[in-house]
Design an enzyme around this catalytic site. Structure first.
Site, PDB file in Angstrom:
ATOM      1  N   GLU A 256       9.782   1.214  10.691  1.00 19.98           N
ATOM      2  CA  GLU A 256      10.797   2.267  10.694  1.00 19.98           C
ATOM      3  C   GLU A 256      10.059   3.592  10.764  1.00 19.98           C
ATOM      4  O   GLU A 256       9.306   3.939   9.847  1.00 19.98           O
ATOM      5  CB  GLU A 256      11.692   2.227   9.461  1.00 19.98           C
ATOM      6  CG  GLU A 256      12.842   3.226   9.597  1.00 19.98           C
ATOM      7  CD  GLU A 256      13.511   3.569   8.294  1.00 19.98           C
ATOM      8  OE1 GLU A 256      13.337   4.722   7.847  1.00 19.98           O
ATOM      9  OE2 GLU A 256      14.187   2.697   7.726  1.00 19.98           O
TER      10      GLU A 256
ATOM     11  N   GLU B 293      10.292  15.856  14.925  1.00 24.51           N
ATOM     12  CA  GLU B 293      10.855  15.687  13.593  1.00 24.51           C
ATOM     13  C   GLU B 293      10.279  16.758  12.665  1.00 24.51           C
ATOM     14  O   GLU B 293       9.060  16.876  12.507  1.00 24.51           O
ATOM     15  CB  GLU B 293      10.535  14.298  13.062  1.00 24.51           C
ATOM     16  CG  GLU B 293      11.158  14.015  11.710  1.00 24.51           C
ATOM     17  CD  GLU B 293      10.863  12.598  11.227  1.00 24.51           C
ATOM     18  OE1 GLU B 293      11.761  11.970  10.636  1.00 24.51           O
ATOM     19  OE2 GLU B 293       9.727  12.122  11.450  1.00 24.51           O
TER      20      GLU B 293
ATOM     21  N   CYS C 211      14.014  10.393   6.565  1.00 18.81           N
ATOM     22  CA  CYS C 211      14.014  10.040   7.985  1.00 18.81           C
ATOM     23  C   CYS C 211      15.423   9.964   8.561  1.00 18.81           C
ATOM     24  O   CYS C 211      15.605  10.095   9.772  1.00 18.81           O
ATOM     25  CB  CYS C 211      13.283   8.715   8.197  1.00 18.81           C
ATOM     26  SG  CYS C 211      13.971   7.336   7.260  1.00 18.81           S
TER      27      CYS C 211
ATOM     28  N   LYS D  84       0.868  -1.175   0.000  1.00 19.08           N
ATOM     29  CA  LYS D  84       0.000   0.000   0.000  1.00 19.08           C
ATOM     30  C   LYS D  84       0.909   1.230   0.000  1.00 19.08           C
ATOM     31  O   LYS D  84       1.400   1.683   1.027  1.00 19.08           O
ATOM     32  CB  LYS D  84      -0.908   0.015   1.228  1.00 19.08           C
ATOM     33  CG  LYS D  84      -1.903   1.181   1.229  1.00 19.08           C
ATOM     34  CD  LYS D  84      -1.560   2.148   2.333  1.00 19.08           C
ATOM     35  CE  LYS D  84      -2.364   3.415   2.300  1.00 19.08           C
ATOM     36  NZ  LYS D  84      -2.030   4.343   1.221  1.00 19.08           N
TER      37      LYS D  84
END
Length: 527
Positions: A257, A389, A291, A184
């Protein structure tokens, strides 16, 4: 290289064709837009729960055939698939650029990562899936063997920032292990993954073995978690928590992750020019939408001023824009909402007293979703931009008095994905690296040497995730282990002619002998 207009037209035409590959009866569709222009590329089905279940059922049927093939036949298909990735590289690069808005050199990184992952598992999978002999309960008269079997159907939920390689880096080892995969992709970036599915089928994989379910995350994601046997997710931490909770309810394993707030430590003996090149390359790759990108830079006070000056100069020289070719250094961000989020963090930091040395501005003159690479100093350590983040082309730079202070500040976070240390003393660098609570730490490189070490596991700790990709661990997560133990003398029960007390003493004596033999083996083994 063909003209930009020609590349855009051909990529758009291919996207329309690829959308028809989604095996769904969805009543609604999603308009996919190209970030550099915000123009609609094509429509893809918005898969319902029933659509997802149908796709997974078809993948499960294909997996029955696939898992019966010897591993050598499976990896031969993957080997041909790898060749086709290189053969069709121009089309793939165009698709990646069209749906992400990233520069072509960043798209090349996606392609090469997929090729490297495929090459690694084609080479190692036959050994990793072999049965293993283990020590039995009693030497000579018993043995134990561990057999590895695929879990079944693996669900891969991949993000928009690196949609091609982050789909394939999880799918390839799952396929090599004998599983089917249903991916997906993010609804904003489905086309490169759909193209990969078509290339894999052309390479000889059973139809439906690697399937793509397009749709919105809030519907398609939970439906996929409910239907598969293992879920691999790459994305934000809060969504990752929801995925893990749902996987736990279904008693399936998951690998995640998640986010990072990655530190970049420049020690007093670092090569300043090399550290600046690494900071620019790491922090502003893919417009900071990575990331592994460094977001917090800690610099020893003795080299802080020259480092900051050189970093600002190098950042100001970066070009911003988009074209189907090797031109601009920094491309588009994914959409307007994400630009709003990043700019909000920057403006909030400035309002709280931070200084903006470079950037800090939208660039509507370049395109609808462009943002300048930004360098901040004097950031409040408790502010959102220091703790959360950012996932954009923004770094903060902070002076520190020594390595211990840098380590303390770097580890003052719930994240633990990636870190980097810069020094000319590699022994010192390794010592600092072991003090950072990160799944991967790179010395004298922002992230690439760690990510590209495909034989080594990669993943996060804390709020940065669970499980590991790459290396043997990246394939073994998709296998179920089964132990088959054998006795050569029949059941281990007390013989009817031997008193139970005597039998028990014999077992205790056997345990003592086994401990003596183990100690002797330890003493004799070379260290």
């Amino acid at each position: 290289m063909s003209s930009p207009a020609g590349a855009r037209r051909r990529a758009g035409e291919r996207c329309v064709t690829l959308a028809d590959r989604v095996d769904a009866a969805a009543a609604e569709s999603i308009a996919v837009r190209s970030p550099p222009t915000d123009e609609v590329i094509a429509q893809v089905p918005d898969c319902s729960r029933d659509d997802v279940e149908t796709i997974v059922d078809r993948a499960r049927a294909a997996q029955t055939t696939w898992t019966e093939w010897p591993v050598e036949k499976r990896v031969a298909v993957l080997d041909r698939f790898c060749d086709s990735l290189l053969e069709h590289r121009r089309d793939l690069l165009d698709l990646i650029q069209l749906e992400t808005g990233k520069p072509r050199h960043n798209a090349v990184e996606e392609l090469l990562d997929a090729v490297g992952t495929c090459t690694y598992y084609v080479d190692t999978a036959p050994k990793l899936v072999e049965s293993e002999r283990r020590s039995g309960a009693f030497p000579a008269i018993t043995d134990a063997r561990v057999h590895y079997e695929p879990v079944g159907v693996v669900g891969v939920i991949s993000p928009w920032n690196y949609p091609f390689n982050l789909s394939l880096t999880d799918a390839i080892p799952a396929l090599a292990a004998g599983n089917a995969v249903v991916c997906k992709p993010d609804e904003r970036t489905p086309f490169a993954t759909l193209f990969a599915a078509s290339l894999l089928e052309a390479a000889g994989a059973p139809p439906g073995l690697f399937a793509v379910a397009t749709g919105r995350g809030e519907t398609t994601g939970p439906a996929l978690v409910d239907a598969v046997d293992h879920i691999s997710f790459t994305g934000g931490t809060e969504t990752g928590r929801a995925v893990a909770e749902r996987a736990g309810q279904n008693l399936i394993d998951c690998s995640l992750e998640l986010g990072g707030k990655n530190p970049f430590i420049v020690l007093d003996d670092a090569n300043i020019s090399a550290a600046v090149r690494g900071a620019v390359a790491g922090a502003f790759a893919n417009a900071g939408q990575l990331c592994l990108a460094p977001e917090r830079i800690y610099v020893h006070e003795s080299v802080y001023e020259p480092f900051l000056a050189e970093l600002c100069s190098a950042t100001e020289s970066l070009s911003i824009g988009f074209e189907f070719g090797y031109g601009p250094d920094v491309g588009s961000m994914i959409d307007g909402d994400h630009v709003d989020r990043v700019d909000g963090y920057v403006q909030e930091a400035i309002d709280d007293g931070a200084s903006c040395h470079v950037g800090g501005r939208r660039r509507p003159d370049v395109g609808p979703h462009f943002y300048e690479p930004t360098i901040l100093t004097g950031v409040d350590p408790d502010s959102r931009i220091a703790c959360e983040e950012t996932f954009g082309p923004v770094v903060s730079v902070t002076p520190v008095k020594d390595a211990a202070t840098a380590i303390d500040m770097a580890t003052n976070t719930t994240y633990g994905l990636n870190g980097s240390v810069w020094t000319t003393d590699l022994g010192r660098g390794r010592h600092v690296a072991t003090s950072l609570d990160c799944g991967t730490v790179c010395i004298n490189d922002p992230y690439l040497v760690g990510w590209a070490a495909l034989d080594a596991p990669m993943g996060g700790v804390g709020d940065s995730g669970l499980g590991r990709r790459h290396g043997p661990e990246g394939l073994r997560r998709y296998l179920e282990s089964r132990t088959i133990a054998t006795s050569r003398i029949g059941p281990f029960v007390s013989p009817s002619i031997v008193p139970m007390g005597l039998y028990a003493r014999a077992l205790v004596g056997s345990a003592r002998l086994q401990r003596r033999l183990t100690r002797l083996k330890r003493r004799l083994s070379p260290r």
